[in-house]
Design a protein around this motif. Structure first.
Motif, mmCIF file in Angstrom:
data_model
loop_
_atom_site.group_PDB
_atom_site.id
_atom_site.type_symbol
_atom_site.label_atom_id
_atom_site.label_comp_id
_atom_site.label_asym_id
_atom_site.label_seq_id
_atom_site.Cartn_x
_atom_site.Cartn_y
_atom_site.Cartn_z
ATOM 1 N N VAL A 369 -16.669 40.577 24.376
ATOM 2 C CA VAL A 369 -17.809 41.467 24.151
ATOM 3 C C VAL A 369 -17.459 42.912 24.492
ATOM 4 C CG1 VAL A 369 -20.142 42.036 24.953
ATOM 5 C CG2 VAL A 369 -19.561 39.677 24.332
ATOM 6 N N THR A 370 -16.865 43.119 25.662
ATOM 7 C CA THR A 370 -16.573 44.507 26.044
ATOM 8 C C THR A 370 -15.487 45.110 25.171
ATOM 9 O OG1 THR A 370 -15.288 43.566 27.845
ATOM 10 C CG2 THR A 370 -17.381 44.611 28.423
ATOM 11 N N SER A 371 -14.479 44.323 24.806
ATOM 12 C CA SER A 371 -13.433 44.939 23.974
ATOM 13 C C SER A 371 -13.977 45.252 22.573
ATOM 14 C CB SER A 371 -12.163 44.087 23.929
ATOM 15 O OG SER A 371 -12.348 42.865 23.281
ATOM 16 N N ALA A 372 -14.846 44.404 22.052
ATOM 17 C CA ALA A 372 -15.452 44.706 20.741
ATOM 18 C C ALA A 372 -16.291 45.983 20.825
ATOM 19 C CB ALA A 372 -16.309 43.540 20.269
ATOM 20 N N LYS A 373 -17.027 46.133 21.922
ATOM 21 C CA LYS A 373 -17.846 47.345 22.079
ATOM 22 C C LYS A 373 -16.971 48.589 22.180
ATOM 23 C CE LYS A 373 -21.683 45.298 24.724
ATOM 24 N NZ LYS A 373 -22.280 45.260 26.083
ATOM 25 N N THR A 374 -15.908 48.472 22.969
ATOM 26 C CA THR A 374 -15.056 49.644 23.178
ATOM 27 C C THR A 374 -14.320 50.032 21.902
ATOM 28 O OG1 THR A 374 -14.899 49.523 25.550
ATOM 29 C CG2 THR A 374 -12.944 50.341 24.408
ATOM 30 N N GLU A 392 -18.338 42.245 12.194
ATOM 31 C CA GLU A 392 -17.730 43.119 13.201
ATOM 32 C C GLU A 392 -18.770 43.492 14.254
ATOM 33 O OE1 GLU A 392 -15.961 46.598 11.385
ATOM 34 O OE2 GLU A 392 -15.893 47.694 13.281
ATOM 35 N N GLU A 393 -20.023 43.671 13.790
ATOM 36 C CA GLU A 393 -21.085 44.120 14.683
ATOM 37 C C GLU A 393 -21.543 43.031 15.656
ATOM 38 O OE1 GLU A 393 -21.466 43.122 11.670
ATOM 39 O OE2 GLU A 393 -23.436 42.249 11.290
ATOM 40 N N ILE A 394 -21.006 41.817 15.523
ATOM 41 C CA ILE A 394 -21.278 40.798 16.548
ATOM 42 C C ILE A 394 -19.963 40.333 17.184
ATOM 43 C CG2 ILE A 394 -23.502 40.031 15.638
ATOM 44 C CD1 ILE A 394 -21.983 37.607 14.371
ATOM 45 N N GLY A 395 -18.887 41.060 16.896
ATOM 46 C CA GLY A 395 -17.598 40.720 17.509
ATOM 47 C C GLY A 395 -17.017 39.409 17.005
ATOM 48 N N MET A 396 -17.132 39.145 15.699
ATOM 49 C CA MET A 396 -16.521 37.929 15.142
ATOM 50 C C MET A 396 -15.003 37.976 15.289
ATOM 51 S SD MET A 396 -18.841 36.758 11.828
ATOM 52 C CE MET A 396 -17.578 35.676 11.144
ATOM 53 N N THR A 397 -14.423 36.791 15.482
ATOM 54 C CA THR A 397 -12.992 36.677 15.823
ATOM 55 C C THR A 397 -12.206 36.041 14.672
ATOM 56 O OG1 THR A 397 -13.471 34.510 16.780
ATOM 57 C CG2 THR A 397 -13.508 36.388 18.282
ATOM 58 N N ASN A 398 -10.872 36.152 14.757
ATOM 59 C CA ASN A 398 -10.000 35.456 13.808
ATOM 60 C C ASN A 398 -10.187 33.951 13.924
ATOM 61 O OD1 ASN A 398 -8.799 37.716 12.791
ATOM 62 N ND2 ASN A 398 -6.859 37.472 13.909
ATOM 63 N N VAL A 399 -9.975 33.265 12.808
ATOM 64 C CA VAL A 399 -10.014 31.800 12.856
ATOM 65 C C VAL A 399 -8.605 31.248 13.017
ATOM 66 C CG1 VAL A 399 -9.933 31.405 10.354
ATOM 67 C CG2 VAL A 399 -11.142 29.785 11.834
ATOM 68 N N GLY A 400 -7.625 31.896 12.384
ATOM 69 C CA GLY A 400 -6.205 31.600 12.625
ATOM 70 C C GLY A 400 -5.781 30.151 12.470
ATOM 71 N N TRP A 401 -6.231 29.480 11.406
ATOM 72 C CA TRP A 401 -5.864 28.075 11.219
ATOM 73 C C TRP A 401 -4.347 27.886 11.191
ATOM 74 C CZ3 TRP A 401 -9.700 29.373 7.122
ATOM 75 C CH2 TRP A 401 -10.998 28.987 7.475
ATOM 76 N N ALA A 402 -3.902 26.729 11.657
ATOM 77 C CA ALA A 402 -2.469 26.432 11.705
ATOM 78 C C ALA A 402 -1.958 25.743 10.446
ATOM 79 C CB ALA A 402 -2.167 25.564 12.930
ATOM 80 N N GLU A 403 -2.888 25.209 9.631
ATOM 81 C CA GLU A 403 -2.476 24.455 8.435
ATOM 82 C C GLU A 403 -2.759 25.270 7.177
ATOM 83 O OE1 GLU A 403 -1.466 21.234 8.883
ATOM 84 O OE2 GLU A 403 -1.897 21.308 11.051
ATOM 85 N N ALA A 475 -28.104 35.017 18.483
ATOM 86 C CA ALA A 475 -27.833 35.233 19.904
ATOM 87 C C ALA A 475 -27.652 36.725 20.194
ATOM 88 C CB ALA A 475 -26.581 34.454 20.319
ATOM 89 N N ALA A 476 -26.956 37.413 19.294
ATOM 90 C CA ALA A 476 -26.646 38.829 19.539
ATOM 91 C C ALA A 476 -27.904 39.701 19.485
ATOM 92 C CB ALA A 476 -25.619 39.319 18.524
#
Ligand code: ISL
Length: 599
Positions: A369-374, A392-403, A475-476
């Motif tokens: 949360v803080t790094s997304a805000k900063t 981006e405005e809720i700080g969504m993250t990479n999914v980074g699937w391995a397959e 939630a956000a």
């Protein structure tokens, strides 16, 4: 003429419709889905929606392969839905920017269907048709007219046995490049653009617009590119054609013509349009030329320089940790370079880039949360027009699937195939793809913690990121300390504080490895302030300083800001943490803490 075009105070929100909201349960987002979220966008406070392509398309590249520029793909809805979207946005004081993809069409566009009927087609010259290399048999490896490597792997040339020639496609083989040398092509594009302006759209985001002018010889020849000896086996027979297809000799002439033919007229309501050109490989010098209002080309461009700072030896597929001083130097160079002429666009994310909180922030539970805000603070307090990409405005993250089976993006799939067939192992290739693939940005928008994140009642076309259980808009919005409300305040500051729009940028602590700090200042002698004072007769704004100080790391940091004790004692406009341990010029920052001061 207004003293300041409306887009200089605006924040743009990018909607990737396929992944935004699905209204009919087919698993693909659509226009009625967007319509259902206008209250959400209004709440965030953004001024403009940029809609990625919704035109008729075989969807080889998720709509960036257009088969009909003037019709809506049934996947996304109808023209009536789009008209309703325009009206709905305008009723809320928001505007709509359409994606303009005119470097290439789909191979299923009527223009290309006509062009490929044969060498005598009246539209043959609308695309780039070339015979095999002299002495070579068409279709065999190495017989391509040039050795250029496609953005999406393989050759940029596709063999057409029926007519005995190749056609150029810088992207997929289903995205043939239009030949902008042909004035009929340009007129057809301008006519289409005028049609959209008449329909009520407020501007255009122009896809790879700096690729429209190719460095073609008078005899029609196109040069080979240099071969990078460092490329993996599968790619090694290809050269880099960018010097011959990017930033070409007639680019500015074409942009100025488009401006005269379409943009200069503005909207039917007499407002100025907003234009942003996506320009991979653009230099600061070219950006200044193109966005200098006196040249009447584009309002702003998307640079890729900052996005390339963490690329390793293997380019975008070998991301390295970011060295913060490099980012500061780059953003500062653009801030300074476009201070007196031209204008910046500001972005961390779009549908082609991995999620910024995973890339340059810290997506651990402790710091997400803080790094997304900063990250948001550092970008949004710069001079230019900020672009927020959905999620981006809720700080969504990479999914980074391995397959590889989980991915859908054509760039990712083609790269995988080319690398593995060149001898690389699945593990190696997937290690590159996970943190980088464009599908990281394309997982469905996370609305709530119900099944499929509330994106669809059906099966989503691309799997939802499991993080939706905690990271979602419901939630956000309910949490006053969320990334969402931080972004909402950032947008608001641009609307309420002229200094965010106009202030002169100065970088502080250029070499510091953890802290990103800068000031924005206005003084009564600024030319813009002086001009507005003269035009409006209002008293000039007082000299002010806005200070941004941000810890770009997951460790505490402490810095001295000589001469800024007064500002540090001033008003705190925005913070990520409670309390402000400041002692004179000395500032202590918690991990990813950032503050914005005004004095
Ligand atoms: O994905 C990329 C960033 O690393 C680039 O290779 C990208 O393809 C390039 O920036 C151009 O992007 C635009 O045009 C493409 C389309 O696939 C992208 O989605 C679009 O943004 C072709 O139309």
């Amino acid at each position: 003429t207004p003293a300041r075009e409306w887009w200089r105070t605006a924040v743009v929100y990018q909607v990737y419709p396929r992944s935004f909201a699905d209204s009919d349960g087919d698993g693909v987002g659509d226009l009625r889905g967007v319509l259902g979220k206008l209250d959400y966008l209004e709440r965030l406070g953004v001024d403009v929606v940029w809609l990625s392509p919704i035109y008729v398309s075989p969807q080889d590249d998720n709509g960036y392969d257009i088969a009909d520029y003037q019709a809506i793909d049934p996947t996304f809805g109808t023209m009536a839905d789009l008209d309703e979207l325009i009206a709905g946005l305008h009723a809320r004081g928001m505007r709509l920017v359409m994606d303009l993809v005119v470097n290439h069409t789909s191979d299923e566009h009527a223009w290309f269907a006509e062009s490929r009927t044969g060498k005598d087609s009246p539209k043959r010259d609308w695309y780039w048709w070339r015979p095999p290399r002299p002495g070579r048999t068409g279709g065999e490896p190495g017989a391509e007219p040039t050795n250029w490597h496609s953005f999406f792997s393989g050759s940029t040339w596709e063999w057409d046995a029926a007519s005995g020639e190749y056609y150029l496609h810088l992207f997929s083989r289903k995205q043939p490049d239009l030949n902008w040398e042909n004035p009929e092509v340009r007129e057809a594009v301008y006519k289409m653009m005028r049609w959209w302006v008449a329909r009520g759209v407020d501007g255009f985001r122009m896809d790879v617009i700096n690729l429209i002018s190719k460095d073609v010889g008078e005899d029609g020849s196109l040069p080979d590119g240099a071969v990078d000896p460092g490329l993996p086996a599968g790619g090694s027979r290809f050269g880099d054609g960018a010097p011959y297809y990017a930033n070409g000799p007639r680019l500015q002439e074409f942009l100025a013509e488009m401006n005269r033919e379409v943009l200069a007229a503005g909207t039917p309501d007499g407002e100025v349009l907003i234009t942003v050109g996506e320009m991979p490989g653009v230099t600061l010098e070219l950006a200044r030329d193109v966005t200098d209002p006196a040249h009447r080309q584009l309002d702003m461009v998307f640079t890729f320089e900052h996005m390339g700072l963490d690329h390793g030896a293997g380019g975008k597929w070998s991301l390295q940790p970011l060295h913060l001083p490099d980012l500061k130097a780059n953003l500062a160079a653009w801030q300074e370079g476009l201070a007196d002429a031209g204008w910046n666009s500001l972005y961390w994310n779009n549908h082609d880039q991995p999620r910024i909180v995973s890339r340059w922030g810290d997506d651990s539970a402790e710091h997400r949360v803080t790094s997304a805000k900063t990250l948001g603070t550092v970008l949004h307090m710069l001079r230019g027009t900020p672009y927020v990409y959905q999620g981006e405005e809720i700080g969504m993250t990479n999914v980074g699937w391995a397959e590889i089976e989980d991915y859908r993006d054509i760039e990712t799939l083609n790269y995988y195939r080319e690398s593995v067939s060149g001898g690389a192992s699945d593990g190696e290739v997937m290690a590159g793809i996970g943190p980088v693939s464009r599908d990281n940005a394309r997982t469905p928008m996370q609305w709530d913690n119900s099944a499929n994140a509330g994106f669809t009642t059906g099966t989503p076309w691309l799997a939802v990121n499991p993080s939706y259980v905690t990271i979602n808009t419901a939630a956000a919005v309910a949490d006053p300390d969320s990334v969402f409300h931080h972004y909402r305040r950032l947008v608001e500051l641009r609307h309420t504080h002229d200094i965010v729009v106009d202030g002169r940028f100065e970088l502080l602590l250029p070499d510091h490895e953890q802290v990103f700090a800068y000031t924005r200042t206005t003084s009564t002698s600024d030319t813009r302030v002086a001009r507005e004072t003269e035009e409006t007769g209002r008293a000039p704004a007082a000299a002010q300083t806005l200070l941004v100080v941000a810890n770009f790391s997951s460790e505490p940091a402490e810095v001295a800001l000589p001469g800024l004790a007064d500002v540090l004692a001033g008003e705190v406009l925005l913070t990520t943490h409670d309390g402000a341990p400041v002692d004179g010029e000395q500032v202590r920052l918690a991990p990813w803490e950032s503050r914005v001061y005004l004095a």
